[in-house]
Design an enzyme around this catalytic site. Structure first.
Site, PDB file in Angstrom:
ATOM      1  N   GLN A 191      12.030  61.887   0.026  1.00  0.00           N
ATOM      2  CA  GLN A 191      13.012  60.797  -0.096  1.00  0.00           C
ATOM      3  C   GLN A 191      12.454  59.495   0.481  1.00  0.00           C
ATOM      4  OE1 GLN A 191      13.436  63.691   1.432  1.00  0.00           O
ATOM      5  NE2 GLN A 191      14.443  63.501   3.429  1.00  0.00           N
ATOM      6  N   ASN A 214       3.355  66.387   4.659  1.00  0.00           N
ATOM      7  CA  ASN A 214       3.333  67.797   4.245  1.00  0.00           C
ATOM      8  C   ASN A 214       3.301  67.909   2.715  1.00  0.00           C
ATOM      9  OD1 ASN A 214       5.916  67.242   3.331  1.00  0.00           O
ATOM     10  ND2 ASN A 214       6.939  68.217   5.066  1.00  0.00           N
ATOM     11  N   GLN A 259     -11.497  70.301  16.095  1.00  0.00           N
ATOM     12  CA  GLN A 259     -11.081  70.311  14.696  1.00  0.00           C
ATOM     13  C   GLN A 259     -10.168  71.502  14.430  1.00  0.00           C
ATOM     14  OE1 GLN A 259     -12.009  67.712  12.937  1.00  0.00           O
ATOM     15  NE2 GLN A 259     -10.508  68.408  11.449  1.00  0.00           N
ATOM     16  N   HIS A 262      -6.274  71.592  15.069  1.00  0.00           N
ATOM     17  CA  HIS A 262      -5.335  70.812  14.254  1.00  0.00           C
ATOM     18  C   HIS A 262      -4.431  71.709  13.423  1.00  0.00           C
ATOM     19  CE1 HIS A 262      -5.935  66.536  14.648  1.00  0.00           C
ATOM     20  NE2 HIS A 262      -7.230  66.681  14.661  1.00  0.00           N
ATOM     21  N   GLU A 327     -15.878  65.923   6.147  1.00  0.00           N
ATOM     22  CA  GLU A 327     -15.061  64.801   6.591  1.00  0.00           C
ATOM     23  C   GLU A 327     -15.688  64.193   7.861  1.00  0.00           C
ATOM     24  OE1 GLU A 327     -11.318  66.157   7.976  1.00  0.00           O
ATOM     25  OE2 GLU A 327     -10.392  64.165   7.965  1.00  0.00           O
ATOM     26  N   HIS A 328     -15.958  65.066   8.863  1.00  0.00           N
ATOM     27  CA  HIS A 328     -16.590  64.638  10.110  1.00  0.00           C
ATOM     28  C   HIS A 328     -17.937  65.328  10.231  1.00  0.00           C
ATOM     29  CE1 HIS A 328     -12.151  64.844  10.939  1.00  0.00           C
ATOM     30  NE2 HIS A 328     -12.368  63.623  11.381  1.00  0.00           N
ATOM     31  N   ASP A 361     -11.419  59.804  16.754  1.00  0.00           N
ATOM     32  CA  ASP A 361      -9.996  59.988  16.436  1.00  0.00           C
ATOM     33  C   ASP A 361      -9.137  58.905  17.067  1.00  0.00           C
ATOM     34  OD1 ASP A 361     -10.201  62.206  14.851  1.00  0.00           O
ATOM     35  OD2 ASP A 361     -10.074  63.611  16.519  1.00  0.00           O
ATOM     36  N   GLU A 415     -16.315  46.090 -33.733  1.00  0.00           N
ATOM     37  CA  GLU A 415     -15.271  46.988 -33.244  1.00  0.00           C
ATOM     38  C   GLU A 415     -13.984  46.846 -34.069  1.00  0.00           C
ATOM     39  OE1 GLU A 415     -14.787  46.451 -28.997  1.00  0.00           O
ATOM     40  OE2 GLU A 415     -16.716  47.393 -28.549  1.00  0.00           O
ATOM     41  N   HIS A 420      -9.798  39.138 -32.005  1.00  0.00           N
ATOM     42  CA  HIS A 420     -10.752  38.840 -30.943  1.00  0.00           C
ATOM     43  C   HIS A 420     -11.825  37.883 -31.460  1.00  0.00           C
ATOM     44  CE1 HIS A 420      -8.951  42.359 -29.033  1.00  0.00           C
ATOM     45  NE2 HIS A 420      -9.687  42.188 -27.951  1.00  0.00           N
TER      46      HIS A 420
END
Lengths: 435, 435
Positions: A191, A214, A259, A262, A327-328, A361, A415, A420
Site C-alpha cells: 500500500q 519484503n 553478512q 543479516h 555484492e561485497h 555499511d 527504412e 522522416h
C-alpha cells in the site's frame, strides 16, 4: 555444513556451477495479493491506505495522521542517545561527501560538421524511499538512500516507514532528518508503494521509488515499474572474502558472520590459497556461533549457504570471485591493490585487513545498497545518477544540415519512413533555394 | 480529431490531466505464453529454439544454423547499395564520436580521516541486443544499441534478429558489422530473449539484454530481469513541438508526422503561442496525410493521439512540456537556447528549426533509444553507462579505522547487528594493543 570446494580438483567446475546455481531464497508468490492492494489504493486513495494500515500494522489512523508532523518527529528524535546521534551524524557527513563527488558534468561542443551537441543532467523531481519497519528497520539504510537523492537535487523526497502497533524507530526519523527528507509517512507494505506511485488525496505521487522491503514490497515495486522508476529488486545478500596467509582468521570469521547474521539466505564465502587459514576461519566461525546474539540466523546462513573454496593462487581467486560477482568483496591479502586490479565484477571492494565490510555499511562513505545475487555483472550500487536523468541536446546549423542531412534522408527512405525523409528534404530544399 | 486545448481556458487543467492519463496502447497479456516459452528454452535449449523458430518464423534450421556464418553475412552485406552504405557509415561514425564522450572516469582519493576511497567503472562482459524483424527492422536501431555497448567495452556482443520465412535485411547485417557485433543469430521472439538470458548449447548467455520488440519480447525481458540486466521497456513513442511565429508550419507538420508514421499509438503534440501557426500546422498535416505513404498509420495516430495546445507564452509552453516529459522535444522558436533552459524533463531536445527530429534518428550522434510514455521524468536515453557498472572501493588505514571505526560499532549495536560491531571492535582492540 557449508560447501567445501577445491579449485584444483577435477570435479570443481561441476560443483562450483551447481553452487552458483543454488537457490537461496524462496520468494513467496504474493503477486495477486499485491495487484489487489495496488488497485484498491488507486481506486480509493487514503481510505484504502488507512484500512490496510489498520489491518497489517494494527494501527488506527485518520488520513491526516498518515504523515508524521514535525512536532512528532522532533519528539521522537529527542529520544536518541547522544552517542548514537553523533555516530549517525558522522555517517551522514561521510556519505554525503562521497556522493557529492558523483555529481556528473554536463557537456556541450561543436563538431566538425558544425552541429552543436551535448547533454544535460537533471534531477528527478520527486522520489520516494521505502524503509522497512520492525527488525530490519535500519537507520543506516535511510542515509544510504536519502542522501544520494538529495545530493542529486531531488526537490521532494518522501519516505514511508511502517510503525507496527504504533512503534516508530527514533533513529530512523533522525536519519531522515539528517538526510533532508521532506515528508515521512507511517505506512508500509504494497500500500505504501502504491501510494507513492499513484498518489492519494494526502500523499502526492513521486517519480522514482527506491529502498529495500519484503516480498510484498518487491512485488509492488515490480508492478509499478514503468509508471515510476525503481531501483534494483534486492535479493539475498552476500560477502566473498579472499584471504591469504597474512589474514587474521578471527577477523575473517567475524566479517563473514556480519553478512550471515543479516538473514538465513545471506551467503558468506571464503576463497583462500591457504588450507591452514581455511581451517582456522572455519573453527573461528564455529566458536563465534556459540555466543553470537543472532547465532540462529547466522548459523543457518553458514550451514546452508556458506562456502570455503581453496584455490592454487590469488589469480584463480579473482576468477572464482568474478564468477560469483559478489555484492561485497573483501581482500584480506598482503597486496590488495594488485588483487583488486584483477577483479571485474563486484558491487563494492574492501581492501586490506583493516577494512572490515561493516565499515562500509555505516561510515565508509560509499553506498551500502549494492547489487545482490550475481547482478554485479551488470549493475551498480545505488548512487547519485539513480536520481538523475540525462537529456541529449542537438542543434543543427544550415551548414551542419547540409553536411549530414542527405545521409539521414537516405536512411529514412531505406527504412520506409517517408515523413522522416521529407522533414529533412523540406529544409534542404529551402537551403538550395537560398543558395 | 486531435485534441485542441487552450492553456488559458478554465477547463484546461481537467482536460490536460485527462489527456495525459489517456492510454494509447493496449498491451495484450502474453505473459503465460512467454513464461512457457522461457521454461521450454531453459529446459531443452537449442531444440526448443529450433522448434519455436520453425513455428513462429516458418524457418527450418538445425542448431548449427542458428548463427549466421561470416560468409553469409558477407554475402548479404554485398547487396547493400553504395549510397546506403555510405550513409550508414556516416551515421556509425557520428554515433560513435558522440558516445565516446560519455565514457566515465574512475576516481580515487584520500580523505581527512586517511581513508582511501573511490570507484571504478567496468564494462558488462557480454550483452545481447534484440533486433525486430520484418517491418520494424531498423538498421539505425542496431547502430544505436550496439555502438554504445562496444564503446563501453563489452567484449562479447550478440544480436538476435528473426528472419521470417528466411528474409534477412542486408542493412541490419551491415549495421551490425559496422558496430562491431560479434555474433548474429537468426532468431526472435521470447525464445531469443530466453536464449540470450539463459544460454543454450550453441548460444552462450549474456549479462544484459537491450533493444526494442513486440509484446512477447517486452514480456520476456520483464521476466528475465534480475537474471540479466535489461534496458527500459519501450512504450508508444511521442514528439512534442514547441513553436512560435517564426516556425515554418510545413516543417512542423512533417516533423510531427515523422513521429505519427511510426505507429498508430505514437503521439504528436504541438504547443504554440500563435493560433495562426496552429491552424496552418493542422492544415499542413491534413494536406500531407492525403499523399503520405504511411498515411493510414500516421492518420490514425494524429486523429486518436495528436494534440494542439495553445499557450499564452513560451514559459507556459515549457511547463506544459514538462508535464508530458516527451521522448522527443523540438524547439522551433526564435531563441531555442533560452527555452531549453526552462525545460526539466525530456529525453532529447532538438533545438531550432534547422534541427528536425529525424536528424536525431539517424545521424545527429545522440542516441535515438529514448524514454517513452512520460518516463523521461526518471530515466535517460540509452547510453554508454547502460553497458557499464561501478564498483566502489574503500581502504582503511589503522589511523582511518581508529577515527571512524567507533561510530560504525555504535551504529551496528544500535541496529542489533552484533557481528558487524565485533568485526570492527576486534581490529580496534588490536590497534589498542599495538598502542
Amino acid at each position: 555444513m557449508p560447501v567445501f570446494l577445491n579449485a584444483a580438483a577435477p570435479e570443481f567446475e561441476t560443483e562450483f556451477t551447481a553452487f552458483l546455481g543454488a537457490k537461496r531464497e524462496d520468494s513467496p508468490d504474493v503477486d495477486d495479493i499485491v495487484a489487489g492492494i495496488i488497485a484498491d489504493v488507486r481506486a480509493r486513495g487514503d481510505d484504502a491506505v488507512v484500512e490496510l494500515t489498520a489491518k497489517f500494522d494494527r494501527l488506527e489512523l485518520t488520513a491526516d495522521q498518515l504523515r508524521f508532523s514535525e512536532a512528532e518527529v522532533d519528539a521522537l528524535i529527542e529520544q536518541v542517545p547522544a552517542e548514537e546521534r553523533v555516530a549517525l551524524e558522522l555517517a551522514a557527513t561521510r556519505i554525503r561527501a562521497y556522493h557529492e563527488r558523483q555529481l556528473p558534468e554536463d557537456a556541450q561542443w561543436t563538431d566538425e560538421a558544425g552541429a552543436e551537441l551535448g547533454w544535460r543532467w537533471s534531477a528527478v523531481s520527486a522520489a520516494g524511499l521505502y524503509v522497512p519497519g520492525g527488525l530490519a528497520s535500519y537507520p543506516s539504510s535511510v542515509l544510504m538512500n536519502a542522501i544520494p537523492a538529495k545530493v542529486a537535487g531531488v526537490e521532494r523526497l518522501a519516505i514511508t516507514v511502517p510503525t507496527p502497533d504504533g512503534h516508530a524507530n527514533p533513529l530512523v526519523l533522525l536519519a531522515a532528518r539528517l538526510s533532508g527528507v521532506d515528508e515521512i509517512y507511517r505506512i508500509g507494505g504494497a500500500q505504501a508503494v502504491a501510494a507513492l506511485a499513484y498518489g492519494t488525496e494526502t500523499i502526492p505521487p513521486v517519480d522514482k521509488i527506491t529502498g529495500p522491503g519484503n516480498a510484498f514490497v518487491a512485488a509492488a515495486k515490480r508492478r509499478v515499474f514503468g509508471k515510476v522508476g525503481i531501483d534494483m529488486i534486492a535479493g539475498p545478500s552476500e560477502i566473498l572474502v579472499i584471504a591469504d596467509n597474512t589474514a587474521d582468521p578471527e577477523w575473517v570469521a567475524l566479517d563473514m558472520l556480519s553478512q550471515a547474521e543479516h538473514d538465513e539466505s545471506a551467503q558468506a564465502i571464503l576463497v583462500t590459497d591457504d588450507a591452514t587459514l581455511a581451517d582456522a576461519v572455519v573453527k573461528a566461525v564455529e566458536t563465534q556461533l556459540e555466543t553470537l546474539e543472532r547465532r540462529e540466523i547466522a548459523g543457518a546462513s553458514w550451514r546452508d549457504n556458506g562456502a570455503v573454496i581453496l584455490v592454487p593462487n590469488l589469480e584463480t581467486a579473482a576468477k572464482v570471485s568474478d564468477r560469483v560477482a559478489p555484492e561485497h568483496l573483501e581482500l584480506c591479502v598482503a597486496d590488495p591493490d594488485r588483487l583488486a586490479g584483477l577483479i571485474k565484477h563486484a558491487g563494492a571492494i574492501f581492501m586490506g585487513s583493516w577494512t572490515p565490510e561493516a565499515i562500509g555499511d555505516y561510515v565508509g562513505g560509499p553506498n551500502h545498497v549494492l547489487p545482490t545475487a550475481r547482478s554485479a555483472r551488470f549493475s551498480s550500487g545505488l548512487n547519485v545518477l539513480d536520481f538523475m536523468k540525462k537529456t541529449t541536446l542537438s542543434k543543427m546549423t544550415p551548414g551542419a544540415l547540409r553536411a549530414i542531412g542527405p545521409a539521414a534522408e537516405t536512411l529514412a527512405i531505406s527504412e520506409s519512413l517517408e515523413a522522416h525523409g521529407l522533414s529533412v528534404r523540406a529544409r534542404l530544399n529551402k537551403l538550395n533555394e537560398l543558395g
